[in-house]
Design a protein around this motif. Structure first.
Motif, PDB file in Angstrom:
ATOM      1  N   THR A  26       1.470  -3.576   2.046  1.00 48.71           N
ATOM      2  CA  THR A  26       3.065  -3.226   2.351  1.00 48.71           C
ATOM      3  C   THR A  26       3.113  -2.846   3.802  1.00 48.71           C
ATOM      4  O   THR A  26       4.094  -3.106   4.382  1.00 48.71           O
ATOM      5  CB  THR A  26       3.740  -2.196   1.614  1.00 48.71           C
ATOM      6  OG1 THR A  26       2.872  -1.211   1.650  1.00 48.71           O
ATOM      7  CG2 THR A  26       3.818  -2.515   0.087  1.00 48.71           C
ATOM      8  N   PHE A  27       2.153  -2.734   4.537  1.00 51.02           N
ATOM      9  CA  PHE A  27       2.031  -2.310   6.082  1.00 51.02           C
ATOM     10  C   PHE A  27       2.240  -3.629   6.759  1.00 51.02           C
ATOM     11  O   PHE A  27       2.696  -3.587   7.836  1.00 51.02           O
ATOM     12  CB  PHE A  27       0.733  -1.587   6.349  1.00 51.02           C
ATOM     13  CG  PHE A  27       0.953  -0.886   7.636  1.00 51.02           C
ATOM     14  CD1 PHE A  27       1.455   0.328   7.878  1.00 51.02           C
ATOM     15  CD2 PHE A  27       0.402  -1.722   8.765  1.00 51.02           C
ATOM     16  CE1 PHE A  27       1.573   0.707   8.989  1.00 51.02           C
ATOM     17  CE2 PHE A  27       0.422  -0.926  10.045  1.00 51.02           C
ATOM     18  CZ  PHE A  27       0.969   0.308  10.309  1.00 51.02           C
ATOM     19  N   TYR A  28       1.637  -4.615   6.087  1.00 49.66           N
ATOM     20  CA  TYR A  28       1.552  -6.063   6.992  1.00 49.66           C
ATOM     21  C   TYR A  28       2.563  -6.733   6.930  1.00 49.66           C
ATOM     22  O   TYR A  28       2.586  -7.429   5.620  1.00 49.66           O
ATOM     23  CB  TYR A  28      -0.005  -6.417   6.880  1.00 49.66           C
ATOM     24  CG  TYR A  28      -1.032  -5.804   7.295  1.00 49.66           C
ATOM     25  CD1 TYR A  28      -1.095  -5.570   8.687  1.00 49.66           C
ATOM     26  CD2 TYR A  28      -1.948  -5.241   6.579  1.00 49.66           C
ATOM     27  CE1 TYR A  28      -2.228  -4.918   9.360  1.00 49.66           C
ATOM     28  CE2 TYR A  28      -2.980  -4.573   7.106  1.00 49.66           C
ATOM     29  CZ  TYR A  28      -3.058  -4.176   8.332  1.00 49.66           C
ATOM     30  OH  TYR A  28      -3.964  -3.536   8.895  1.00 49.66           O
ATOM     31  N   PRO A  29       3.304  -7.498   7.673  1.00 48.33           N
ATOM     32  CA  PRO A  29       4.515  -8.325   7.575  1.00 48.33           C
ATOM     33  C   PRO A  29       3.969  -9.848   7.195  1.00 48.33           C
ATOM     34  O   PRO A  29       4.495 -10.563   6.522  1.00 48.33           O
ATOM     35  CB  PRO A  29       5.206  -8.335   8.731  1.00 48.33           C
ATOM     36  CG  PRO A  29       4.319  -7.936   9.721  1.00 48.33           C
ATOM     37  CD  PRO A  29       3.495  -7.073   9.161  1.00 48.33           C
ATOM     38  N   LEU A  30       2.649 -10.134   7.342  1.00 46.40           N
ATOM     39  CA  LEU A  30       2.155 -11.392   6.850  1.00 46.40           C
ATOM     40  C   LEU A  30       1.616 -11.622   5.614  1.00 46.40           C
ATOM     41  O   LEU A  30       1.225 -12.459   5.072  1.00 46.40           O
ATOM     42  CB  LEU A  30       1.159 -11.921   7.959  1.00 46.40           C
ATOM     43  CG  LEU A  30       1.465 -11.965   9.315  1.00 46.40           C
ATOM     44  CD1 LEU A  30       0.129 -12.370  10.219  1.00 46.40           C
ATOM     45  CD2 LEU A  30       2.407 -13.303   9.300  1.00 46.40           C
ATOM     46  N   LEU A  31       1.652 -10.337   4.967  1.00 49.28           N
ATOM     47  CA  LEU A  31       1.342 -10.241   3.304  1.00 49.28           C
ATOM     48  C   LEU A  31       2.642 -10.086   2.646  1.00 49.28           C
ATOM     49  O   LEU A  31       3.317  -9.052   2.852  1.00 49.28           O
ATOM     50  CB  LEU A  31       0.502  -9.132   3.159  1.00 49.28           C
ATOM     51  CG  LEU A  31      -1.086  -9.313   3.913  1.00 49.28           C
ATOM     52  CD1 LEU A  31      -1.511  -8.027   3.698  1.00 49.28           C
ATOM     53  CD2 LEU A  31      -1.761 -10.642   3.298  1.00 49.28           C
ATOM     54  N   HIS A  32       2.936 -10.877   1.642  1.00 48.25           N
ATOM     55  CA  HIS A  32       4.061 -11.046   1.007  1.00 48.25           C
ATOM     56  C   HIS A  32       3.671 -10.132  -0.372  1.00 48.25           C
ATOM     57  O   HIS A  32       3.081 -10.690  -1.286  1.00 48.25           O
ATOM     58  CB  HIS A  32       4.548 -12.297   0.789  1.00 48.25           C
ATOM     59  CG  HIS A  32       5.072 -13.120   2.061  1.00 48.25           C
ATOM     60  ND1 HIS A  32       5.808 -12.692   2.957  1.00 48.25           N
ATOM     61  CD2 HIS A  32       4.486 -14.166   2.680  1.00 48.25           C
ATOM     62  CE1 HIS A  32       5.997 -13.417   4.034  1.00 48.25           C
ATOM     63  NE2 HIS A  32       5.217 -14.488   3.741  1.00 48.25           N
ATOM     64  N   ARG A  33       4.634  -9.351  -0.759  1.00 48.79           N
ATOM     65  CA  ARG A  33       4.474  -8.808  -2.146  1.00 48.79           C
ATOM     66  C   ARG A  33       6.025  -9.168  -2.904  1.00 48.79           C
ATOM     67  O   ARG A  33       5.985  -8.844  -3.939  1.00 48.79           O
ATOM     68  CB  ARG A  33       4.585  -7.336  -1.813  1.00 48.79           C
ATOM     69  CG  ARG A  33       3.099  -6.891  -1.527  1.00 48.79           C
ATOM     70  CD  ARG A  33       2.233  -7.013  -2.689  1.00 48.79           C
ATOM     71  NE  ARG A  33       2.243  -5.806  -3.645  1.00 48.79           N
ATOM     72  CZ  ARG A  33       2.533  -5.850  -4.969  1.00 48.79           C
ATOM     73  NH1 ARG A  33       2.611  -7.094  -5.337  1.00 48.79           N
ATOM     74  NH2 ARG A  33       2.536  -4.807  -5.729  1.00 48.79           N
ATOM     75  N   LYS A  34       6.627 -10.255  -2.358  1.00 46.19           N
ATOM     76  CA  LYS A  34       7.776 -10.411  -3.065  1.00 46.19           C
ATOM     77  C   LYS A  34       7.609 -12.196  -2.853  1.00 46.19           C
ATOM     78  O   LYS A  34       7.192 -12.682  -1.916  1.00 46.19           O
ATOM     79  CB  LYS A  34       8.958 -10.147  -2.460  1.00 46.19           C
ATOM     80  CG  LYS A  34       9.361  -8.876  -2.478  1.00 46.19           C
ATOM     81  CD  LYS A  34      10.941  -8.614  -1.990  1.00 46.19           C
ATOM     82  CE  LYS A  34      11.141  -7.079  -1.743  1.00 46.19           C
ATOM     83  NZ  LYS A  34      12.196  -6.784  -0.936  1.00 46.19           N
ATOM     84  N   PRO A  35       8.149 -12.727  -3.925  1.00 46.16           N
ATOM     85  CA  PRO A  35       8.213 -14.489  -3.762  1.00 46.16           C
ATOM     86  C   PRO A  35       8.792 -14.852  -2.670  1.00 46.16           C
ATOM     87  O   PRO A  35       9.806 -14.316  -2.355  1.00 46.16           O
ATOM     88  CB  PRO A  35       8.829 -14.725  -5.200  1.00 46.16           C
ATOM     89  CG  PRO A  35       8.947 -13.505  -5.908  1.00 46.16           C
ATOM     90  CD  PRO A  35       8.850 -12.480  -5.048  1.00 46.16           C
ATOM     91  N   VAL A  36       8.248 -15.816  -1.930  1.00 45.85           N
ATOM     92  CA  VAL A  36       8.724 -16.508  -0.796  1.00 45.85           C
ATOM     93  C   VAL A  36       9.226 -18.020  -1.005  1.00 45.85           C
ATOM     94  O   VAL A  36       8.525 -18.417  -2.149  1.00 45.85           O
ATOM     95  CB  VAL A  36       8.101 -16.447   0.495  1.00 45.85           C
ATOM     96  CG1 VAL A  36       7.889 -15.111   0.948  1.00 45.85           C
ATOM     97  CG2 VAL A  36       6.661 -16.744   0.274  1.00 45.85           C
TER      98      VAL A  36
END
Lengths: 418, 160
Positions: B66-76
């Motif tokens: 959750t710190f990194y914007p390039l990793l997604h924890r929500k569907p895209v």
């Protein structure tokens, strides 16, 4: 003698220089030479060349290395390729167009401090740069340039690539170490300095990628030649960039100490028709604005400091008269507020507060007291009041904007008063 | 902890990443990228599975993800559009580019179109400031964009 050591081998078609082409242009001769010397002498050569860090802080590279203890044990050399300073686009070019230069430089730096493992920390968005470097690394291993016996000598070195998850704070030296260790990338307290206790608790040097690219040439052609490249006391060339409303935005390798006027007017072809220069940031988003009256200041570390800004990354951002400087500062502070890692209070709370005040001003909801508030914020986030340099860097364009564009701020402030 | 939501290839790739570092936390970002590469984002089951392979707690791994914007924890969406909203692109019209994208897609920043085709994200400086304004679609950088033309970005990758 060569005058553009960093970019001289770049191919016209923009593709990466191959190992064969790199070899043909004296590539890896610098590493070979370093390996024939004692590491202390490699350090001395770099000190004599007066190479200063190209990432923004300008710390003397050889001196930085000299703090690494000579005791046995694991040590690490890290190339900082987390280029995220807005307005900056120099390290990407170096990785994509001449990746072997990066690898050779990293190997020389690692040897100079006695490291057998090096990491190149690349921002996650630079996928193509990573691909170019990975390909070059594979070639280097295959040719025996890296591995158990570097170039056939009794020295082992592995170089790994690490792709970051993408946060500005990761470019901060100690936050980078945390990022690489798989911790939340917040900055660390200093001391201990990374050279004593860095990555995985071991002595570590972190150098900017452009800095590292200078090393092969200093080894190969010597400090005297390197000093002759520049126009100032410090050695070498510098990659200077220009972005904004100019005729030919771009990136050029020039003598360190070239003036802003030469870069803007000759290299970048001057302002676009109908646009007039109002101010510029000399080295990325976190550097104080300079004015047209500063155009003849040589862009070297000490000269830019003397007029109240920083050389930073050497990538200039141009503000024209058509663009509102208050809105530009709002854009800058929005970036810094978003990128604060949240670790220390002045930055975590102060930057969003600053952004909100600016946003209200621009929306016509501000008042004259807001200008005093902004001035207060600059004090709260001054160097020494925050954990790292992110917030003081964020305050640099704000404080210079309040000084140079006072009338623009006043105009907005007047709207809310009524 | 179950690793059944990972493919054998993914587990192999994660184990390989582990060899690069002194301790398993350091391979966390690599491991999350490996999973995201094939699925577009990292759901709870996969996050737990990755944590299992690395020997970390899911909470620890999530604190990184959750710190990194390039990793997604929500569907895209199938195409993630990241337009640069930093200073050099802003000077060259990124605000107008963003507006034309929002209008064309009918969504706001950080949202995904209802058909799951596009996600629109503002992004910090992409390091191509001399070619501003710029944006990324998936892993590809597009430069010298016309702020009034959202279609170049939307059509990126179609039929080529």
């Amino acid at each position: 003698m060569e005058t553009k050591p960093l970019t001289g081998r770049f191919r016209e078609d923009g593709r990466a220089v191959s190992l064969k082409e790199y070899h043909a242009a004296g590539g890896y001769d610098g590493l070979m030479m370093a390996l024939s010397m004692h590491p202390d002498n490699v350090q001395k050569r770099v000190q004599d060349a007066r190479l200063r860090g190209r990432g923004g802080a300008g710390f003397p590279t050889g001196l930085k290395w000299s703090f690494v203890p000579r005791t046995p044990g694991d040590k690490y050399f890290i190339v900082n390729a987390d280029e995220m300073e807005p307005g900056t686009f120099k390290d990407r070019e170096l990785m994509e167009r001449d990746p072997h230069q990066v690898i050779e430089g990293a190997a020389i730096g690692a040897y100079a401090i006695g490291a057998h493992t090096a990491y190149i920390f690349i921002r996650g968005e630079y996928r193509y740069a990573e691909k170019c470097l990975q390909q070059a690394l594979d070639e280097a291993y295959l040719q025996g340039i890296l591995g158990k016996r570097v170039m056939g000598r009794d020295y082992a070195l592995d170089i790994h690539l690490h792709l970051s998850g993408g946060r500005y704070i990761c470019g901060e030296e100690t936050a980078l170490l945390n990022a690489l260790e798989g911790k939340r990338p917040i900055p660390r307290a200093k001391p201990p300095f990374p050279q004593v206790a860095g990555l995985f608790g071991q002595p570590t040097v972190v150098n900017n990628l452009e800095t590292v690219c200078n090393l092969p040439h200093i080894m190969r052609l010597g400090p005297e030649w390197y000093l002759s490249l520049s126009r100032c006391e410090d050695g070498g060339t510098k990659l200077y960039g220009v972005s904004g409303p100019v005729n030919r935005p771009g990136l050029w390798e020039l003598q360190l100490g070239t003036t802003a006027r030469e870069i803007l007017e000759i290299q970048a072809g001057g302002m676009r028709p109908g646009h007039e220069l109002r101010a510029f940031q000399p080295g990325g988003a976190s550097t104080d604005f300079l004015l047209p009256e500063h155009l003849d200041v040589p862009l070297d570390f000490d000269s830019v400091m003397a007029v109240g800004s920083r050389l930073g990354t050497g990538c200039l951002i141009v503000l024209d008269r058509q663009t509102c400087p208050v809105k530009m500062v709002l854009n800058l502070e929005t970036f810094f507020a978003r990128e604060s890692c949240g670790w220390c209070t002045p930055c975590r709370d102060g930057l969003p507060y600053t952004e909100t005040v600016l946003r209200d001003l621009v929306a016509g909801r501000g008042c004259h007291e807001d200008l005093e508030l902004l001035q207060e914020m600059i004090q709260w986030m001054a160097p020494g009041n925050t954990f790292c340099a992110l917030a003081p860097g964020a305050m640099a364009p704000l404080q210079s904007a309040l000084r140079y564009f006072r009338e623009d701020f006043e105009r907005y402030a007047g709207k809310g008063d009524g | 902890m179950s690793t059944s939501s990972l493919t054998p290839d993914e587990i192999t790739a994660i184990r390989k990443a582990l060899d690069t570092y002194l301790w398993p936390e350091a391979a966390a970002v690599d491991a999350l990228y490996i999973v995201q590469q094939r699925h577009g984002w990292v759901d709870d089951a996969k996050l737990e599975a990755v944590a299992g392979v690395l020997g970390l707690s899911p909470a620890y791994l999530d604190s990184l993800a959750t710190f990194y914007p390039l990793l997604h924890r929500k569907p895209v969406g199938r195409k993630v559009i990241r337009y640069c909203d930093s200073v050099s692109c802003w000077l060259m019209g990124s605000d107008r580019l963003a507006a034309s994208l929002r209008e064309r897609l009918g969504i706001g920043e950080g949202e995904t179109t209802s058909d799951g085709a596009y996600t629109l994200l503002p992004h910090p400086c992409l390091g191509a400031c001399h070619q501003a304004p710029v944006a990324m679609v998936a892993d590809r950088l597009l430069t010298g964009l016309d702020p009034a033309d959202p279609d170049t970005l939307l059509e990126e990758g179609d039929g080529n």
